[in-house]
Design an enzyme around this catalytic site. Structure first.
Site, mmCIF file in Angstrom:
data_model
loop_
_atom_site.group_PDB
_atom_site.id
_atom_site.type_symbol
_atom_site.label_atom_id
_atom_site.label_comp_id
_atom_site.label_asym_id
_atom_site.label_seq_id
_atom_site.Cartn_x
_atom_site.Cartn_y
_atom_site.Cartn_z
ATOM 1 N N TYR A 10 0.833 -1.208 0.000
ATOM 2 C CA TYR A 10 0.000 0.000 0.000
ATOM 3 C C TYR A 10 0.864 1.253 0.000
ATOM 4 C CZ TYR A 10 -3.725 3.268 0.641
ATOM 5 O OH TYR A 10 -4.594 4.313 0.434
ATOM 6 N N PHE A 55 -4.547 23.380 -24.431
ATOM 7 C CA PHE A 55 -4.864 21.965 -24.596
ATOM 8 C C PHE A 55 -6.147 21.707 -23.810
ATOM 9 C CE2 PHE A 55 -5.002 17.471 -23.741
ATOM 10 C CZ PHE A 55 -5.037 17.025 -25.050
ATOM 11 N N THR A 56 -6.981 20.824 -24.322
ATOM 12 C CA THR A 56 -8.342 20.626 -23.806
ATOM 13 C C THR A 56 -8.391 20.447 -22.280
ATOM 14 O OG1 THR A 56 -8.110 18.293 -24.365
ATOM 15 C CG2 THR A 56 -9.200 19.710 -25.992
ATOM 16 N N ASP A 113 4.299 21.239 -19.748
ATOM 17 C CA ASP A 113 3.536 20.030 -20.061
ATOM 18 C C ASP A 113 4.522 19.136 -20.805
ATOM 19 O OD1 ASP A 113 2.058 17.993 -21.132
ATOM 20 O OD2 ASP A 113 0.310 19.232 -21.546
ATOM 21 N N LYS A 126 2.049 8.853 -23.266
ATOM 22 C CA LYS A 126 2.568 9.225 -24.596
ATOM 23 C C LYS A 126 4.056 8.862 -24.670
ATOM 24 C CE LYS A 126 -1.323 11.830 -24.326
ATOM 25 N NZ LYS A 126 -2.227 11.827 -23.174
ATOM 26 N N ARG A 156 -9.781 17.645 -34.256
ATOM 27 C CA ARG A 156 -9.083 18.649 -33.452
ATOM 28 C C ARG A 156 -9.406 20.007 -34.062
ATOM 29 N NH1 ARG A 156 -7.047 16.415 -28.546
ATOM 30 N NH2 ARG A 156 -9.286 16.689 -28.499
ATOM 31 N N PHE A 175 -15.904 17.011 -26.991
ATOM 32 C CA PHE A 175 -15.467 16.167 -28.109
ATOM 33 C C PHE A 175 -15.501 14.677 -27.784
ATOM 34 C CE2 PHE A 175 -11.298 15.273 -26.320
ATOM 35 C CZ PHE A 175 -11.122 16.350 -25.451
HETATM 36 N N1 PM9 Z 1 -3.832 13.872 -24.776
HETATM 37 C C1 PM9 Z 1 -4.465 12.948 -26.841
HETATM 38 O O1 PM9 Z 1 -5.083 12.090 -27.488
HETATM 39 C C2 PM9 Z 1 -5.613 12.137 -24.716
HETATM 40 C C3 PM9 Z 1 -7.027 12.372 -25.132
HETATM 41 S S1 PM9 Z 1 -7.521 14.018 -25.580
HETATM 42 C C4 PM9 Z 1 -7.721 14.773 -24.017
HETATM 43 O O2 PM9 Z 1 -3.676 13.756 -27.380
HETATM 44 C C5 PM9 Z 1 -1.275 16.924 -23.431
HETATM 45 C C6 PM9 Z 1 -0.383 17.699 -24.325
HETATM 46 C C7 PM9 Z 1 -2.005 15.849 -23.906
HETATM 47 C C8 PM9 Z 1 -2.872 15.137 -23.026
HETATM 48 C C9 PM9 Z 1 -3.702 14.105 -23.480
HETATM 49 C C10 PM9 Z 1 -2.916 15.556 -21.664
HETATM 50 C C11 PM9 Z 1 -3.788 14.852 -20.677
HETATM 51 C C12 PM9 Z 1 -2.169 16.624 -21.255
HETATM 52 N N2 PM9 Z 1 -1.370 17.284 -22.144
HETATM 53 O O3 PM9 Z 1 -4.925 12.014 -21.168
HETATM 54 O O4 PM9 Z 1 -4.992 12.782 -18.831
HETATM 55 O O5 PM9 Z 1 -1.892 15.510 -25.178
HETATM 56 O O6 PM9 Z 1 -3.154 11.331 -19.560
HETATM 57 O O7 PM9 Z 1 -3.244 13.627 -20.354
HETATM 58 C C13 PM9 Z 1 -4.618 13.004 -25.402
HETATM 59 P P1 PM9 Z 1 -4.143 12.363 -19.963
#
Ligand code: PM9
Length: 463
Positions: A78, A130-131, A221, A264, A388, A455
Site C-alpha cells: 500500500y 490543450f483541452t 507540459d 505518450k 481537433r 469532443f
Molecule cells: N492527450 C491525446 O489524445 C488524450 C485524449 S484528448 C484529451 O492527445 C497533453 C499535451 C495531452 C494530453 C492528453 C494531456 C492529458 C495533457 N497534455 O490524457 O490525462 O496531449 O493522460 O493527459 C490526449 P491524460
C-alpha cells in the site's frame, strides 16, 4: 543483371515483433452502421470495429519485453512501493526535477497543479490551449491566454519551431495584468493542438529569462517533451550531436516543474505524474493526492504500472527509438504531401494533421468539417482518427459561444511501436480516396453536447 545501389540507406525500427494482435476487417456497410450508432463521433466507436486505430497515441503504445518484465516486479504494498522509488529516481535522473507525485494520468497532475497555484481572477498564459489543461485552469478560476507565435495558427507556415512562445505577447500580458496575477506560464512541448509542433531551446531560454525577471514560475507540459528534444537535435543549431536525453534535461532545467501524461512519450498504457522543485507546492500536492488519487507513493497506480513507466523513461530517451518514432510519422506525412493532400506542415512529432478547412472548403466551420472528415475516413476504410477543431475547442467559459479555432484539423495519431509502414500506406491510400470524392461530402449538425470536454461524448447527425 546489374543492380544499382540506392542513393541513401533505409532505416528500420530498432526492435522486432514478439507478439501480435489480430485486426478485424469490416465491410463498408458495417462501418456506415457503426458510425451512425456512434453519432458520427469516432470516440464512441467500439474499438473492435476499428481496423487501424489512429485515434490517439495516448496509452496505445506497445510496451517492450523490458517493461513487461518490470510489470512482474510490481511491489503492490500500500505504501512505500519500491517501484515508486525507481520511478522517482528516473524522473530525477532524466527530467531533473526534485519532487514527484504519481497520478493516474496527465489530467490528475493538471488538477493538482491548477488547484494549488491558480486563484480566481488569475491569468494563465500558454503556447496554445490543450483541452484538459485549459479546463483545469478554468475550473480553478483562471483565464487561459494564448501566447503562441502567430505562425502556429497557419498550417502552411514552414517555421521549424511553430510551438514557440511569442515573447512580446507574454511581456504585454505581464504589463497589462501584473506578474502577481500570473501564477505560472504553461509551456507545452510539443504543442498538440498546433499539430505536434516543437518549441526551441533558445525560445525556452528567453521565456525563462523574462519569467525570472518578474518572479513568475514556468510549468512544462512534458507529455511529449522527448519528441520536442528530438526536433531540437534535428533543427536547432548547436544540438546536432547532443544526445536527446541531454537536450531533454537542459530543456527541463529552464522550468520549475511539469505535468506528465506517461501514456505518450513514456510508452505505458496508464500513468502520469506531477514533478516540482518548489517545496511548498510539493507539500500541498503530497497532501491533496491522498484525497483524490491515493497515497503519495502510488497516486492511483499499481506498483507494476509505476515500474513500467520508470523503464519506459529509459527507453523513450534513446536516440534510435525516437528517430524511428518520429520517422514513421514523417513517412506518412511525406506520402500525403506528395499526393497533394492538405496537411499541417512541418509534420509534427506524434501525428499527421489533415487540414479539414482546405480539404472540405464547401463546409462552414459550424458544419464541423473535421468531425465530418474523421467520420468519412472511418466509413471509407476503418481507419479511426480524431477531430481537433471547433468541437475540441469547446465554448468560451464566460460567453458560452463556440470558440472558432483557426485550425480545423483531423489528427492521424501514430501509436508508438504498434503499426508498420504498410499500415501507413493503407492509411494514406484511404485518405486519398476520400480526398478524391471530397465534393460529395455533407457536413454534420450536433444533436447532443455534454458540458465538459464535449469532443469525447458529443453526438451528431448528417446534414
Ligand atoms: N492527450 C491525446 O489524445 C488524450 C485524449 S484528448 C484529451 O492527445 C497533453 C499535451 C495531452 C494530453 C492528453 C494531456 C492529458 C495533457 N497534455 O490524457 O490525462 O496531449 O493522460 O493527459 C490526449 P491524460
Amino acid at each position: 543483371m546489374t543492380h544499382t545501389r540506392p542513393v541513401r540507406r533505409s532505416w528500420a525500427e530498432p526492435y522486432k515483433i514478439k507478439m501480435v494482435e489480430r485486426l478485424k476487417m469490416t465491410t463498408q456497410e458495417q462501418r456506415t452502421k457503426a458510425m451512425q450508432d456512434a453519432g458520427y463521433n469516432t470516440f464512441l466507436l467500439h474499438s473492435e470495429d476499428v481496423y487501424i486505430d489512429l485515434l490517439t497515441d495516448s496509452g496505445t503504445s506497445a510496451m517492450s519485453d523490458y517493461q513487461w518484465a518490470g510489470m512482474m516486479m510490481g511491489d503492490e504494498s500500500y505504501s512505500g512501493s519500491q517501484n515508486f522509488y525507481n520511478l522517482e529516481a528516473n524522473i530525477q535522473k532524466y527530467y531533473g526535477y526534485k519532487h514527484i507525485i504519481p497520478t493516474h494520468q496527465g489530467r490528475g497532475a493538471e488538477h493538482f497543479l491548477s488547484r494549488i497555484c491558480i486563484k480566481p481572477g488569475d491569468y494563465v498564459p500558454g503556447n496554445m490551449y490543450f483541452t484538459t489543461t485549459r479546463l483545469h485552469q478554468e475550473l480553478a478560476g483562471g483565464t487561459f491566454v494564448d501566447i503562441i507565435v502567430d505562425e502556429a495558427h497557419d498550417p502552411n507556415n514552414l517555421d521549424p519551431f511553430k510551438g514557440n512562445v511569442d515573447i512580446r505577447k507574454l511581456d504585454d500580458l505581464i504589463t497589462r495584468v501584473g506578474a502577481d496575477k500570473i501564477p505560472y506560464v504553461s509551456v507545452a512541448a510539443t504543442v498538440n493542438m498546433a499539430g505536434g509542433q516543437p518549441i526551441s531551446m533558445q525560445n525556452m531560454r528567453e521565456v525563462h529569462a523574462l519569467c525570472q525577471k518578474h518572479g513568475i514560475k514556468i510549468m512544462l507540459d512534458a507529455t511529449r517533451a522527448v519528441e520536442n528534444a528530438y526536433f531540437i537535435q534535428q533543427r536547432e543549431e548547436g544540438y546536432s550531436t547532443t544526445p536527446v536525453a541531454d537536450i531533454l534535461k537542459e530543456f527541463c532545467s529552464y522550468t520549475d516543474g511539469c505535468t506528465m501524461s506517461g501514456k505518450k512519450d513514456l510508452l505505458v498504457n496508464i500513468g502520469g505524474f506531477l514533478a516540482i522543485n518548489d517545496d511548498t507546492i510539493y507539500e500541498e500536492a503530497r497532501n491533496l493526492v491522498v484525497v483524490y488519487e491515493g497515497m503519495h507513493t502510488y497516486g492511483g497506480l499499481a506498483g507494476r504500472d509505476m515500474e513500467a513507466m520508470a523503464r519506459g523513461i529509459e527507453e523513450a530517451v534513446q536516440d534510435d527509438h525516437i528517430r524511428a518514432r518520429v520517422g514513421q510519422v514523417e513517412y506518412l506525412g511525406d506520402l500525403l504531401t506528395s499526393w497533394g493532400v492538405p496537411i499541417v506542415l512541418p509534420v509534427g512529432g506524434h501525428a499527421v494533421y489533415l487540414n479539414a478547412k482546405t480539404f472540405l472548403p464547401h463546409l462552414t466551420q459550424d458544419q464541423f468539417p473535421a468531425q465530418t472528415l474523421a467520420a468519412e475516413l472511418y466509413m471509407n476504410s476503418g481507419v479511426r482518427s480524431m477531430e481537433r477543431g471547433i468541437v475540441s475547442a469547446g465554448r468560451d467559459a464566460k460567453t458560452g459561444n463556440h470558440h472558432y479555432p483557426k485550425l480545423e484539423l483531423v489528427r492521424l495519431t501514430i501509436p508508438r511501436r504498434v503499426y508498420t509502414q504498410a499500415h501507413m500506406d493503407v492509411t494514406a491510400e484511404s485518405v486519398l480516396d476520400v480526398f478524391e470524392r471530397r465534393d460529395e461530402i455533407r457536413g454534420l449538425e450536433m444533436i447532443y453536447e455534454p458540458k465538459y470536454l464535449r469532443f469525447f461524448q458529443a453526438r451528431f447527425r448528417q446534414l
